[in-house]
Design a protein around this motif. Structure first.
Motif, short mmCIF file in Angstrom:
data_model
loop_
_atom_site.label_atom_id
_atom_site.label_comp_id
_atom_site.label_asym_id
_atom_site.label_seq_id
_atom_site.Cartn_x
_atom_site.Cartn_y
_atom_site.Cartn_z
N GLN A 65 -0.94 -18.10 7.53
CA GLN A 65 -0.03 -17.27 8.31
C GLN A 65 1.18 -16.91 7.46
OE1 GLN A 65 0.97 -19.30 11.92
NE2 GLN A 65 -1.05 -19.00 12.80
N TRP A 66 1.65 -15.68 7.63
CA TRP A 66 2.82 -15.21 6.92
C TRP A 66 3.44 -14.09 7.73
CZ3 TRP A 66 -2.22 -14.57 5.46
CH2 TRP A 66 -2.71 -13.27 5.50
N THR A 67 4.69 -13.77 7.41
CA THR A 67 5.37 -12.71 8.15
C THR A 67 5.38 -11.39 7.39
OG1 THR A 67 7.48 -13.45 7.22
CG2 THR A 67 6.86 -14.30 9.41
N ASP A 68 5.47 -11.45 6.07
CA ASP A 68 5.46 -10.24 5.24
C ASP A 68 4.97 -10.62 3.85
OD1 ASP A 68 7.62 -11.51 4.05
OD2 ASP A 68 9.11 -10.17 4.89
N THR A 121 -15.35 -8.40 8.00
CA THR A 121 -14.39 -7.45 8.57
C THR A 121 -13.10 -8.13 8.99
OG1 THR A 121 -15.58 -7.60 10.66
CG2 THR A 121 -16.07 -5.72 9.27
N TRP A 122 -13.20 -9.31 9.57
CA TRP A 122 -11.98 -10.02 9.97
C TRP A 122 -11.15 -10.38 8.74
CZ3 TRP A 122 -10.33 -9.73 14.68
CH2 TRP A 122 -11.21 -9.66 15.74
N ASP A 123 -11.80 -10.87 7.71
CA ASP A 123 -11.06 -11.23 6.50
C ASP A 123 -10.43 -10.00 5.85
OD1 ASP A 123 -11.50 -13.94 6.71
OD2 ASP A 123 -13.28 -13.92 5.45
N TRP A 124 -11.16 -8.89 5.85
CA TRP A 124 -10.58 -7.67 5.29
C TRP A 124 -9.35 -7.26 6.08
CZ3 TRP A 124 -9.59 -5.20 1.26
CH2 TRP A 124 -9.03 -3.94 1.33
N LEU A 125 -9.44 -7.29 7.41
CA LEU A 125 -8.30 -6.89 8.23
C LEU A 125 -7.11 -7.83 8.03
CD1 LEU A 125 -10.07 -5.86 11.53
CD2 LEU A 125 -9.06 -4.37 9.81
N LYS A 126 -7.40 -9.11 7.93
CA LYS A 126 -6.32 -10.08 7.75
C LYS A 126 -5.60 -9.87 6.42
CE LYS A 126 -5.31 -15.02 7.75
NZ LYS A 126 -4.55 -15.21 8.97
N PHE A 127 -6.37 -9.66 5.36
CA PHE A 127 -5.78 -9.60 4.03
C PHE A 127 -5.54 -8.18 3.52
CE2 PHE A 127 -7.74 -13.85 4.08
CZ PHE A 127 -6.61 -14.60 3.81
N LYS A 128 -5.92 -7.18 4.26
CA LYS A 128 -5.77 -5.79 3.82
C LYS A 128 -4.33 -5.47 3.40
CE LYS A 128 -6.47 -1.02 5.32
NZ LYS A 128 -6.94 -0.17 6.42
N PRO A 129 -3.32 -5.79 4.22
CA PRO A 129 -1.95 -5.47 3.80
C PRO A 129 -1.54 -6.19 2.51
CG PRO A 129 -2.00 -6.10 6.13
CD PRO A 129 -3.36 -6.37 5.57
N ILE A 130 -2.01 -7.42 2.35
CA ILE A 130 -1.68 -8.19 1.15
C ILE A 130 -2.37 -7.56 -0.07
CG2 ILE A 130 -1.87 -10.44 0.02
CD1 ILE A 130 0.16 -10.24 2.44
N ILE A 131 -3.64 -7.25 0.08
CA ILE A 131 -4.39 -6.65 -1.04
C ILE A 131 -3.81 -5.29 -1.39
CG2 ILE A 131 -6.64 -5.71 -1.72
CD1 ILE A 131 -7.92 -8.08 -0.16
#
Length: 180
Positions: A65-68, A121-131
């Motif tokens: 979990q992270w905020t930004d 798909t869940w992992d992509w959505l979770k990490f998409k902003p980070i990637i």
């Protein structure tokens, strides 16, 4: 009376038909063998994800979990948390590899989508902003493109059976972005 030329012509036609039948059989057999190899190879690749170790890695990544992006870097950067970094990068690289193998036609996407495709798909959505941020700042624009390609392709297959799947995933993505 049948002359020798007619007998010879009939013989050539029978021989040509035999060769044609053998060629068709060979092509059909080759296609079936290729299909079986793809499925076998797909199962082999997927075992990396669904082994006990793979599920543990997935769970460790899913509970992050992270905020930004800055909060993410403070908690999970390789210099701060090498254990988590190795798990996360390992997971991303497996998905990126599967995406590349799918693009290359070496694995069966239906198998990937129907055996744990939700994780992709869940992992992509979770990490998409980070990637996406890593692409802008550190890793370059091509980083994990095959992971993204795989997630979109799997989502398309899931949508066939669940027409509202994309809307559900869009809501999840929006919720992930809102908390970051």
């Amino acid at each position: 009376m049948v002359d020798l030329a007619e007998i010879q012509a009939a013989y050539y036609m029978v021989a040509a038909t035999g060769v044609l039948v053998a060629a068709v059989f060979y092509v059909l057999n080759l296609r079936e063998t290729t299909k079986n190899r793809r499925i076998s190879y797909t199962n082999s690749v997927m075992q990396q994800l669904y082994s006990e170790e793979g599920v543990r890695r997935e769970l460790d990544c899913y509970t992050m979990q992270w905020t930004d992006f800055e909060d993410f870097k403070k908690k999970y950067d390789s210099t701060v948390n090498p254990a988590n970094y190795s798990k996360r990068i390992s997971l991303w690289l497996v998905y990126d590899s599967i995406g590349y193998l799918y693009k290359s036609g070496l694995i069966d996407l239906d198998t990937v989508a129907n055996v744990g495709g939700g994780w992709v798909t869940w992992d992509w959505l979770k990490f998409k902003p980070i990637i996406e941020e890593l692409r802008r700042t550190e890793a370059g624009p091509r980083a994990f493109r095959n992971f993204e390609y795989l997630a979109e392709a799997v989502l398309s297959i899931i949508e066939r059976g669940e027409p509202d799947a994309r809307a559900r995933y869009d809501r999840v993505e929006k919720a992930h972005r809102a908390t970051q």
